[in-house]
Scaffold this motif. Sequence first.
Motif, mmCIF file in Angstrom:
data_model
loop_
_atom_site.group_PDB
_atom_site.id
_atom_site.type_symbol
_atom_site.label_atom_id
_atom_site.label_comp_id
_atom_site.label_asym_id
_atom_site.label_seq_id
_atom_site.Cartn_x
_atom_site.Cartn_y
_atom_site.Cartn_z
ATOM 1 N N ILE A 2 22.581 3.406 61.876
ATOM 2 C CA ILE A 2 23.553 3.111 60.739
ATOM 3 C C ILE A 2 24.575 2.406 61.310
ATOM 4 N N VAL A 3 25.023 1.362 60.488
ATOM 5 C CA VAL A 3 25.980 0.351 60.972
ATOM 6 C C VAL A 3 27.201 0.552 60.105
ATOM 7 N N GLY A 4 28.380 1.202 60.487
ATOM 8 C CA GLY A 4 29.427 1.443 59.908
ATOM 9 C C GLY A 4 29.552 3.055 59.515
ATOM 10 N N GLY A 6 32.330 4.570 58.047
ATOM 11 C CA GLY A 6 33.177 4.951 56.932
ATOM 12 C C GLY A 6 32.623 6.273 56.243
ATOM 13 N N GLU A 7 32.946 6.631 55.086
ATOM 14 C CA GLU A 7 32.646 7.603 54.301
ATOM 15 C C GLU A 7 31.184 7.779 53.943
ATOM 16 N N VAL A 8 30.669 6.354 53.578
ATOM 17 C CA VAL A 8 29.131 6.344 53.118
ATOM 18 C C VAL A 8 28.350 6.568 54.538
ATOM 19 N N GLY A 9 28.803 5.809 55.739
ATOM 20 C CA GLY A 9 27.700 5.834 57.108
ATOM 21 C C GLY A 9 27.705 7.319 57.552
ATOM 22 N N SER A 10 29.098 7.920 57.505
ATOM 23 C CA SER A 10 29.290 9.346 58.094
ATOM 24 C C SER A 10 28.506 10.346 57.192
ATOM 25 N N SER A 11 28.462 10.259 55.810
ATOM 26 C CA SER A 11 27.677 11.171 55.012
ATOM 27 C C SER A 11 26.320 10.911 55.248
ATOM 28 N N ILE A 12 25.807 9.895 55.441
ATOM 29 C CA ILE A 12 24.208 9.637 55.761
ATOM 30 C C ILE A 12 24.044 10.248 56.934
ATOM 31 N N ALA A 13 24.832 9.862 58.228
ATOM 32 C CA ALA A 13 24.833 10.524 59.606
ATOM 33 C C ALA A 13 24.715 12.034 59.427
ATOM 34 N N ALA A 14 25.529 12.545 58.705
ATOM 35 C CA ALA A 14 25.728 13.761 58.498
ATOM 36 C C ALA A 14 24.324 14.581 58.049
ATOM 37 N N ASN A 15 23.920 13.849 56.933
ATOM 38 C CA ASN A 15 22.752 14.594 56.270
ATOM 39 C C ASN A 15 21.341 14.325 57.339
ATOM 40 N N LEU A 16 21.458 13.346 58.007
ATOM 41 C CA LEU A 16 19.890 12.955 58.788
ATOM 42 C C LEU A 16 20.339 13.612 60.345
ATOM 43 N N ALA A 17 21.409 13.934 60.709
ATOM 44 C CA ALA A 17 21.375 14.385 62.068
ATOM 45 C C ALA A 17 20.460 15.558 62.560
ATOM 46 N N GLU A 21 16.405 10.972 64.768
ATOM 47 C CA GLU A 21 17.358 10.561 65.920
ATOM 48 C C GLU A 21 18.279 9.420 65.223
ATOM 49 N N VAL A 22 19.424 9.593 65.315
ATOM 50 C CA VAL A 22 20.458 8.701 64.646
ATOM 51 C C VAL A 22 21.356 7.990 65.529
ATOM 52 N N VAL A 23 21.501 6.750 65.487
ATOM 53 C CA VAL A 23 22.402 6.011 66.115
ATOM 54 C C VAL A 23 23.417 5.343 65.261
ATOM 55 N N VAL A 24 24.583 5.551 65.603
ATOM 56 C CA VAL A 24 25.768 4.915 64.679
ATOM 57 C C VAL A 24 26.548 3.755 65.394
ATOM 58 N N ILE A 25 26.561 2.482 64.705
ATOM 59 C CA ILE A 25 27.445 1.584 65.584
ATOM 60 C C ILE A 25 28.514 1.189 64.594
ATOM 61 N N GLU A 26 29.821 1.197 65.173
ATOM 62 C CA GLU A 26 30.951 1.303 64.627
ATOM 63 C C GLU A 26 32.113 0.570 65.475
ATOM 64 N N GLN A 27 32.976 -0.151 64.906
ATOM 65 C CA GLN A 27 33.917 -0.870 65.763
ATOM 66 C C GLN A 27 35.132 -0.115 65.954
ATOM 67 N N ASP A 28 35.561 0.945 65.288
ATOM 68 C CA ASP A 28 36.679 1.701 65.478
ATOM 69 C C ASP A 28 36.508 2.711 66.237
ATOM 70 N N PRO A 29 37.191 2.579 67.604
ATOM 71 C CA PRO A 29 36.818 3.840 68.659
ATOM 72 C C PRO A 29 37.229 5.176 68.290
ATOM 73 N N VAL A 30 38.152 5.338 67.236
ATOM 74 C CA VAL A 30 38.620 6.607 66.960
ATOM 75 C C VAL A 30 37.340 7.103 66.033
ATOM 76 N N LEU A 31 36.847 6.486 65.087
ATOM 77 C CA LEU A 31 35.758 6.702 64.385
ATOM 78 C C LEU A 31 34.507 7.164 65.271
ATOM 79 N N LEU A 42 23.992 9.616 68.327
ATOM 80 C CA LEU A 42 24.781 8.729 69.509
ATOM 81 C C LEU A 42 25.807 7.622 68.453
ATOM 82 N N ALA A 43 26.762 7.677 68.768
ATOM 83 C CA ALA A 43 27.770 6.720 68.099
ATOM 84 C C ALA A 43 28.220 5.716 69.312
ATOM 85 N N VAL A 44 28.088 4.328 68.743
ATOM 86 C CA VAL A 44 28.218 3.291 69.865
ATOM 87 C C VAL A 44 29.192 2.333 69.293
#
Length: 441
Positions: A2-4, A6-17, A21-31, A42-44
């Motif tokens: 999942i790339v991104g 935000g609300e959409v990417g996080s919701s999908i990640a939570a549903n699938l975790a 096996e989920v990898v999330v790519i995000e530019q914001d280090p806080v997220l 795994l958030a990168v």
Amino acid sequence: MIVGAGEVGSSIAANLAATHEVVVIEQDPVLVEKLNYSLDVLAVQGDGTDLEVLRDADIDRADMVIAATDSDETNIVISGTAKTVTDTFTIARVKRRQLLTTWEQSHGAFGVDFMVCSDLVTAEAIYRISAVPHAHDVDEFSNGLVQMVELKVDAGSPVVGKSVREADQYDSMTFAAIFRDGELIVVTGETTIQAGDSIVVIGSPSSVRSFANESATEVDEEIEDVVVIGGSKTGHQTARVFEEHGYRPRLIEKDRDRARYLAEELQQTTVLESDATDVEFLAREHVGEADVVVVCLESDEKNLLVSLLARKLGAKRTVAIVETADYSDLFEAVGVNIAVDPRMETAEEIVRFTREGHTEKVAMLQHDRAEVLEVELDETSPVAGRKLVDVVSDLPDGVVIGAISRDGTLLAPRGETVFQTGDHVIIFVDAEVLNDVVPQF
């Protein structure tokens, strides 16, 4: 992948975790830190349009890449970039319907295998909910043959104090569950309906509508007068969807150029140029007499304010867009009839592609506390040829067979019903047992 985040990417990640096996790519280090702390993913940190970042995140192993940032162009570039090094299935979230139209006319364009238009799916959700009296959530299955509706029971409702058996007077409708004080109750015939309950029913649109009116404190007439406040992309698509269903809505937009553009685009809509916070204007235009007022302004605060103004003026139902997920319950608690979260609607549309087997549709309820699935049975299905009563005995608690669609006909599920290849089965599932249920169909 999942790339991104935000609300959409996080919701999908939570549903699938829990199941992928989920990898999330995000530019914001806080997220990134928040995801790694809260979910088993795994958030990168990195730019999803950068091929080296994708490679470092093992894109070669990805079965699916979901581009879910807030930028249409970025999501398209991510999908195209992924396709240069792998044949993984790509999903892109976009906001502009024009991009969806272009993609539909040239399937596979941009390197996108499936495209979701947030504004369009949100507008369609608003229409579905508006069309069923007193509904808080509505989804359609089997090409509209079946509806799932969540209804809030008010204190003065005629069904308060009745058992489900007493309230169930419909051959083509199934009571699935009740949400009560944060608890999910899968109902039996003896379950008593209480004020404040949210009841989930599944059945034919006519039966669902009849029950919605029966359970209400007052019967709603058919919707005639629709007002859309705010000419945003979501407001534009909402007016268009109502037009496509034969309505002639009114749309209020403050910006002159935008109002002129919308007037040219929406042939069956009356576009009014004004500030929607002007109470005198709202009263003069009889907004308080509208059957449905949909508020699609640029901030949650304005959406809440104008929705409450419309209610005070007498509007029968108000539907407000809410961009902050945590505000949904707050909106409804202070008097807005329905709060619709575009990001959750988008996530719901995407999640169905991640389900095993032949899942045709997914509807998520109460912040993903439960799901309603449409599954098409094929010759490999474990339930094909078996009686419903035998199948149910093997299922965990928290599952209800809501309806069966066979050759375009709705079948009410009964114990002796035999599942057949080609059936579309609509199933209510507690999210806690979801992973055990899907493989059984």
